[in-house]
Scaffold this motif. Structure first.
Motif, mmCIF file in Angstrom:
data_model
loop_
_atom_site.group_PDB
_atom_site.id
_atom_site.type_symbol
_atom_site.label_atom_id
_atom_site.label_comp_id
_atom_site.label_asym_id
_atom_site.label_seq_id
_atom_site.Cartn_x
_atom_site.Cartn_y
_atom_site.Cartn_z
ATOM 1 N N THR A 1 0.824 -1.211 0.000
ATOM 2 C CA THR A 1 0.000 0.000 0.000
ATOM 3 C C THR A 1 0.857 1.259 0.000
ATOM 4 N N LEU A 2 1.919 1.271 0.774
ATOM 5 C CA LEU A 2 2.789 2.458 0.811
ATOM 6 C C LEU A 2 3.500 2.650 -0.524
ATOM 7 N N ALA A 3 3.887 1.535 -1.152
ATOM 8 C CA ALA A 3 4.508 1.629 -2.476
ATOM 9 C C ALA A 3 3.521 2.168 -3.501
ATOM 10 N N SER A 4 2.252 1.769 -3.370
ATOM 11 C CA SER A 4 1.225 2.254 -4.284
ATOM 12 C C SER A 4 1.007 3.754 -4.120
ATOM 13 N N LEU A 5 0.961 4.225 -2.877
ATOM 14 C CA LEU A 5 0.839 5.668 -2.640
ATOM 15 C C LEU A 5 2.008 6.408 -3.265
ATOM 16 N N VAL B 1 -5.750 3.835 -0.333
ATOM 17 C CA VAL B 1 -5.488 2.523 -0.913
ATOM 18 C C VAL B 1 -5.758 1.473 0.164
ATOM 19 N N THR B 2 -6.371 0.361 -0.227
ATOM 20 C CA THR B 2 -6.617 -0.754 0.674
ATOM 21 C C THR B 2 -6.042 -2.027 0.068
ATOM 22 N N LYS B 3 -5.388 -2.831 0.923
ATOM 23 C CA LYS B 3 -4.759 -4.063 0.445
ATOM 24 C C LYS B 3 -4.964 -5.172 1.463
ATOM 25 N N GLY B 4 -5.340 -6.384 0.980
ATOM 26 C CA GLY B 4 -5.428 -7.536 1.850
ATOM 27 C C GLY B 4 -6.834 -7.805 2.348
ATOM 28 N N THR B 5 -6.979 -8.914 3.093
ATOM 29 C CA THR B 5 -8.265 -9.316 3.636
ATOM 30 C C THR B 5 -8.130 -9.680 5.108
ATOM 31 N N GLY B 6 -9.281 -9.674 5.788
ATOM 32 C CA GLY B 6 -9.328 -10.101 7.185
ATOM 33 C C GLY B 6 -8.435 -9.284 8.094
ATOM 34 N N PRO B 7 -7.779 -9.927 9.048
ATOM 35 C CA PRO B 7 -6.953 -9.193 10.014
ATOM 36 C C PRO B 7 -5.677 -8.614 9.415
ATOM 37 N N ASP B 8 -5.379 -8.982 8.179
ATOM 38 C CA ASP B 8 -4.158 -8.489 7.535
ATOM 39 C C ASP B 8 -4.415 -7.336 6.573
ATOM 40 N N THR B 9 -5.650 -6.820 6.557
ATOM 41 C CA THR B 9 -5.973 -5.690 5.684
ATOM 42 C C THR B 9 -5.234 -4.435 6.142
#
Length: 224
Positions: A60-64, A78-86
């Motif tokens: 996510t930081l790389a995407s920003l 930006v949002t990345k991942g699912t569940g507790p690792d989002t």
């Protein structure tokens, strides 16, 4: 004279980002970002190196960073991942700086926050030009996050600090109303003004910038 500026992730410019700057040097366009404060939430959960959360935060930081260089909008989430690792991440740039300056600041901030908030699942970094935030919980539309004060010393001495305080209070009241009603892109919730004032026999220029995070609704921007 000292000026106290309050920063909040709900204000600004980072979360809401809020700025009220009096003749700051960054009204001109710098070739580097001016760091104000980094806040790593030690009360949040922690993660380990090369875990799913670690990889999602890096992504996510790389995407920003990349998207701020390609076609930088004033605000990006930006949002990345699912569940507790989002991982939820965002940046917000001040509305009165150039796209190049915005990109410089975001690139600097995303690199620095990875070094400073090594394994915390929530972090904030504030610069004069931008702010970056990431978290393991969604903060979209919410008024929450750390607040801190920064004391800036003006080279200008005022013969009547009381009168200056009254002038500034009037200006802020006016700008809150204007900012809340300024909702159109590309610079929603952003108002800037420069006014030449004469008080107690001396003249000075008052530069004012007020900005809220674009994901807030008008009532939260007003509260912020």
């Amino acid at each position: 004279m000292a000026t106290t500026i309050t920063f909040s992730p709900a204000l600004f410019w980072f979360f809401v980002f809020f700025f009220s700057f009096l003749s700051l040097q960054t009204i001109s366009q710098p070739d580097r970002a001016h760091h104000m404060r980094t806040v790593c939430n030690n009360e949040s959960s922690h993660f380990t190196e090369y875990s799913s959360f670690y990889l999602n935060r890096r992504s996510t930081l790389a995407s920003l960073q990349t998207r701020s260089s390609v076609r930088p909008p004033i605000y990006l989430s930006v949002t990345k991942g699912t569940g507790p690792d989002t991982v939820f991440a965002m940046y917000l740039c001040r509305g009165d700086i150039t796209k190049t300056t915005c990109s410089i600041c975001v690139r600097t901030a995303t690199s620095e926050i990875k070094e400073s908030c090594t394994y915390q699942k929530e972090g904030f970094i504030f610069y004069e030009e931008c702010m970056v935030r990431y978290s393991d919980t969604s903060f979209s539309g919410l008024l929450e996050g750390p607040k801190f004060n920064v004391i800036l010393h003006s080279p200008k001495n005022f013969s009547s600090t009381i009168r200056f305080g009254q002038t500034l209070s009037r200006k802020m009241d006016e700008f809150i109303t204007r900012t809340v009603s300024t909702t159109s892109w590309p610079k929603p919730y952003f108002v800037q003004d420069k006014e030449r004032l004469t008080e107690s026999g001396s003249s000075y220029t008052l530069d004012t910038v007020v900005q809220c995070r674009p994901d807030l609704d008008p009532s939260n921007c007003d509260a912020c």
